[in-house]
Scaffold this motif. Structure first.
Motif, PDB file in Angstrom:
ATOM      1  N   LEU A 201      22.461  -7.025 -34.569  1.00 21.68           N
ATOM      2  CA  LEU A 201      23.055  -6.344 -33.424  1.00 21.68           C
ATOM      3  C   LEU A 201      23.804  -5.099 -33.892  1.00 21.68           C
ATOM      4  CD1 LEU A 201      24.591  -9.348 -31.432  1.00 21.68           C
ATOM      5  CD2 LEU A 201      22.570  -8.019 -30.801  1.00 21.68           C
ATOM      6  N   PRO A 202      23.768  -4.021 -33.112  1.00 21.59           N
ATOM      7  CA  PRO A 202      24.626  -2.874 -33.422  1.00 21.59           C
ATOM      8  C   PRO A 202      26.099  -3.285 -33.334  1.00 21.59           C
ATOM      9  CG  PRO A 202      22.982  -2.327 -31.747  1.00 21.59           C
ATOM     10  CD  PRO A 202      22.947  -3.809 -31.918  1.00 21.59           C
ATOM     11  N   ASP A 203      26.935  -2.619 -34.105  1.00 22.70           N
ATOM     12  CA  ASP A 203      28.354  -2.978 -34.117  1.00 22.70           C
ATOM     13  C   ASP A 203      29.002  -2.950 -32.731  1.00 22.70           C
ATOM     14  OD1 ASP A 203      28.463  -3.568 -36.784  1.00 22.70           O
ATOM     15  OD2 ASP A 203      29.231  -1.611 -37.402  1.00 22.70           O
ATOM     16  N   PRO A 204      28.747  -1.926 -31.895  1.00 19.78           N
ATOM     17  CA  PRO A 204      29.394  -1.930 -30.572  1.00 19.78           C
ATOM     18  C   PRO A 204      29.010  -3.136 -29.714  1.00 19.78           C
ATOM     19  CG  PRO A 204      28.556   0.258 -31.085  1.00 19.78           C
ATOM     20  CD  PRO A 204      27.998  -0.669 -32.122  1.00 19.78           C
ATOM     21  N   VAL A 205      27.783  -3.652 -29.893  1.00 18.99           N
ATOM     22  CA  VAL A 205      27.366  -4.838 -29.143  1.00 18.99           C
ATOM     23  C   VAL A 205      27.969  -6.092 -29.775  1.00 18.99           C
ATOM     24  CG1 VAL A 205      25.404  -6.230 -28.396  1.00 18.99           C
ATOM     25  CG2 VAL A 205      25.242  -3.726 -28.389  1.00 18.99           C
ATOM     26  N   TYR A 206      27.895  -6.196 -31.098  1.00 25.03           N
ATOM     27  CA  TYR A 206      28.435  -7.370 -31.789  1.00 25.03           C
ATOM     28  C   TYR A 206      29.919  -7.556 -31.466  1.00 25.03           C
ATOM     29  CZ  TYR A 206      29.305 -10.701 -35.567  1.00 25.03           C
ATOM     30  OH  TYR A 206      29.654 -11.822 -36.290  1.00 25.03           O
ATOM     31  N   HIS A 207      30.654  -6.442 -31.372  1.00 26.00           N
ATOM     32  CA  HIS A 207      32.099  -6.505 -31.117  1.00 26.00           C
ATOM     33  C   HIS A 207      32.455  -6.292 -29.648  1.00 26.00           C
ATOM     34  CE1 HIS A 207      32.981  -6.758 -35.368  1.00 26.00           C
ATOM     35  NE2 HIS A 207      32.256  -5.692 -35.606  1.00 26.00           N
ATOM     36  N   HIS A 208      31.475  -6.341 -28.772  1.00 27.05           N
ATOM     37  CA  HIS A 208      31.747  -6.181 -27.341  1.00 27.05           C
ATOM     38  C   HIS A 208      32.705  -7.274 -26.867  1.00 27.05           C
ATOM     39  CE1 HIS A 208      31.026  -6.261 -22.975  1.00 27.05           C
ATOM     40  NE2 HIS A 208      30.660  -4.992 -23.109  1.00 27.05           N
ATOM     41  N   PRO A 209      33.663  -6.950 -25.989  1.00 27.34           N
ATOM     42  CA  PRO A 209      34.640  -7.963 -25.551  1.00 27.34           C
ATOM     43  C   PRO A 209      34.016  -9.243 -24.995  1.00 27.34           C
ATOM     44  CG  PRO A 209      35.345  -5.786 -24.855  1.00 27.34           C
ATOM     45  CD  PRO A 209      33.970  -5.616 -25.443  1.00 27.34           C
ATOM     46  N   ASP A 279      27.528 -15.221 -17.789  1.00 29.46           N
ATOM     47  CA  ASP A 279      27.956 -13.991 -17.122  1.00 29.46           C
ATOM     48  C   ASP A 279      27.938 -12.779 -18.054  1.00 29.46           C
ATOM     49  OD1 ASP A 279      28.787 -12.805 -14.710  1.00 29.46           O
ATOM     50  OD2 ASP A 279      30.880 -12.780 -15.370  1.00 29.46           O
ATOM     51  N   VAL A 280      27.245 -12.878 -19.172  1.00 29.42           N
ATOM     52  CA  VAL A 280      27.192 -11.757 -20.111  1.00 29.42           C
ATOM     53  C   VAL A 280      26.405 -10.604 -19.487  1.00 29.42           C
ATOM     54  CG1 VAL A 280      26.262 -11.000 -22.332  1.00 29.42           C
ATOM     55  CG2 VAL A 280      27.428 -13.191 -22.148  1.00 29.42           C
ATOM     56  N   PRO A 281      26.926  -9.398 -19.584  1.00 30.27           N
ATOM     57  CA  PRO A 281      26.199  -8.266 -18.981  1.00 30.27           C
ATOM     58  C   PRO A 281      24.934  -7.921 -19.762  1.00 30.27           C
ATOM     59  CG  PRO A 281      28.065  -7.477 -20.266  1.00 30.27           C
ATOM     60  CD  PRO A 281      28.184  -8.976 -20.226  1.00 30.27           C
ATOM     61  N   SER A 282      24.048  -7.197 -19.112  1.00 29.61           N
ATOM     62  CA  SER A 282      22.840  -6.723 -19.786  1.00 29.61           C
ATOM     63  C   SER A 282      23.180  -5.512 -20.645  1.00 29.61           C
ATOM     64  CB  SER A 282      21.775  -6.343 -18.756  1.00 29.61           C
ATOM     65  OG  SER A 282      20.671  -5.711 -19.395  1.00 29.61           O
ATOM     66  N   PHE A 283      22.573  -5.468 -21.828  1.00 33.81           N
ATOM     67  CA  PHE A 283      22.718  -4.319 -22.720  1.00 33.81           C
ATOM     68  C   PHE A 283      21.429  -3.502 -22.779  1.00 33.81           C
ATOM     69  CE2 PHE A 283      25.889  -7.354 -24.026  1.00 33.81           C
ATOM     70  CZ  PHE A 283      27.006  -6.571 -24.308  1.00 33.81           C
ATOM     71  N   GLY A 284      20.506  -3.796 -21.865  1.00 33.34           N
ATOM     72  CA  GLY A 284      19.245  -3.081 -21.820  1.00 33.34           C
ATOM     73  C   GLY A 284      18.117  -3.889 -22.427  1.00 33.34           C
TER      74      GLY A 284
END
Length: 318
Positions: A201-209, A279-284
């Motif tokens: 996973l990219p860092d911004p996704v891995y560390h997403h709240p 309830d996790v949002p979609s990241f595409g």
């Protein structure tokens, strides 16, 4: 009573159990590999290690890993458990020795096996060098840094717990929950999902709240379950570092009552875990499959810990 609670929580766990088909062969490989690295294994130590089933634990967390990768994962798991044994109990390492071990391990993970540290050697170093060889070669630099940072946090928590024990300082419930998230090594297991599945996973996704909160709850669930299982041992060795003991001390209730309170807390945390995961949002479309794989891995860490705890001789229940 504790065993009954453990089994009732397992029955209430909505996460399906999984186990790698390679778990038992890798366990045999592990028992053969460790003496070659200088880990002392007489007949009784070999039997204890076999009954602990660290390869089965790895096989429950990473059920889709190839057999060679499961060998690497089982070796890493064994390293962390051997470190845990060295840092806990009546003959545990002193805090300054744990700091030296931390410095040496991080030097190896970040800079490679040629970097040595005077406080980190022998079988523990050889085992980590051997287990780290494949991830170091195969995984990208950002992943290696992520894994090393997780190990740093884990060993720092181990050091802080050791200092508190030496001082005779018992943690409050809030303090303990935060510290336990480091000492459990769950955050170390999460990057290994990417190694086992080949889906980084990219860092911004891995560390997403959203992912971070699910990972935190997963950590709590497996840690609190482990605290229930290890209660009898921890009463003698932990200096109050067990959630049951912390709750009993802070609320001034008997241990049986504290056990029930932790079981209630665990069930509520599981309800939140399931709701947040749904309830996790979609990241595409390019990232969603990897996110799903990661969240499945966190769930496997929870359910795998539950199942392994009840089957492993490491945590005998009365």
């Amino acid at each position: 009573m504790v065993e009954e609670v453990l089994r009732s929580l397992r029955a209430a766990c909505p996460i399906p159990p999984r186990l790698s088909p390679y778990a038992d062969p890798v366990q045999e490989w592990l028992l053969d590999r460790l003496p070659r690295l200088g880990v002392p294994l007489d007949s009784s130590a070999r039997e204890r290690l076999d009954r602990a089933g660290f390869a089965r634990y790895a096989g429950r967390l990473y059920p889709d890993a190839t057999e060679p990768d499961l060998r690497t994962l089982a070796a890493l798991f064994t390293w962390f458990f051997l470190v845990d044994d060295a840092c806990d109990g009546p003959d545990r390492l002193a805090p300054e020795q744990i700091r030296a071990l931390r410095a040496g391990a991080l030097s190896l993970l970040r800079d490679g096996p040629r970097r040595r540290h005077p406080g980190f050697g022998g079988p523990l170093r050889r085992l980590l060098v051997d287990a780290w060889r494949v991830p170091r070669r195969r995984m990208p630099a950002r992943w290696r840094l992520r894994f090393a940072d997780a190990v740093a946090d884990h060993l720092d928590g181990t050091w802080r717990e050791s200092v508190a024990k030496d001082l005779g300082r018992r943690p409050s419930v809030a303090e303990y929950v935060q510290l336990r998230r480091a000492t459990s090594a769950a955050y170390v297991s999460y990057p290994l999902i990417e190694f086992a599945t080949g889906r980084p996973l990219p860092d911004p996704v891995y560390h997403h709240p959203a992912l971070r909160r699910i990972g935190e709850l997963g950590n709590d669930l497996l840690s609190w379950y482990n605290d229930l299982a290890s209660l009898e041992r921890d009463r003698a060795t932990s200096g109050g570092h067990n959630l049951v003991l912390a709750v009993a001390g802070e609320r001034r209730v008997p241990l049986d009552t504290a056990v029930d309170l932790i079981a209630e807390r665990w069930r509520a945390a599981m309800d939140r875990f399931v709701a947040l995961r749904a309830d996790v949002p979609s990241f595409g479309p390019a990232l969603d499959p990897a996110v799903t794989t990661h969240l499945d891995g966190v769930a496997n860490a929870v359910r795998g810990t539950v199942d392994w705890t009840l089957e492993s001789a490491r945590y005998p229940t009365p």
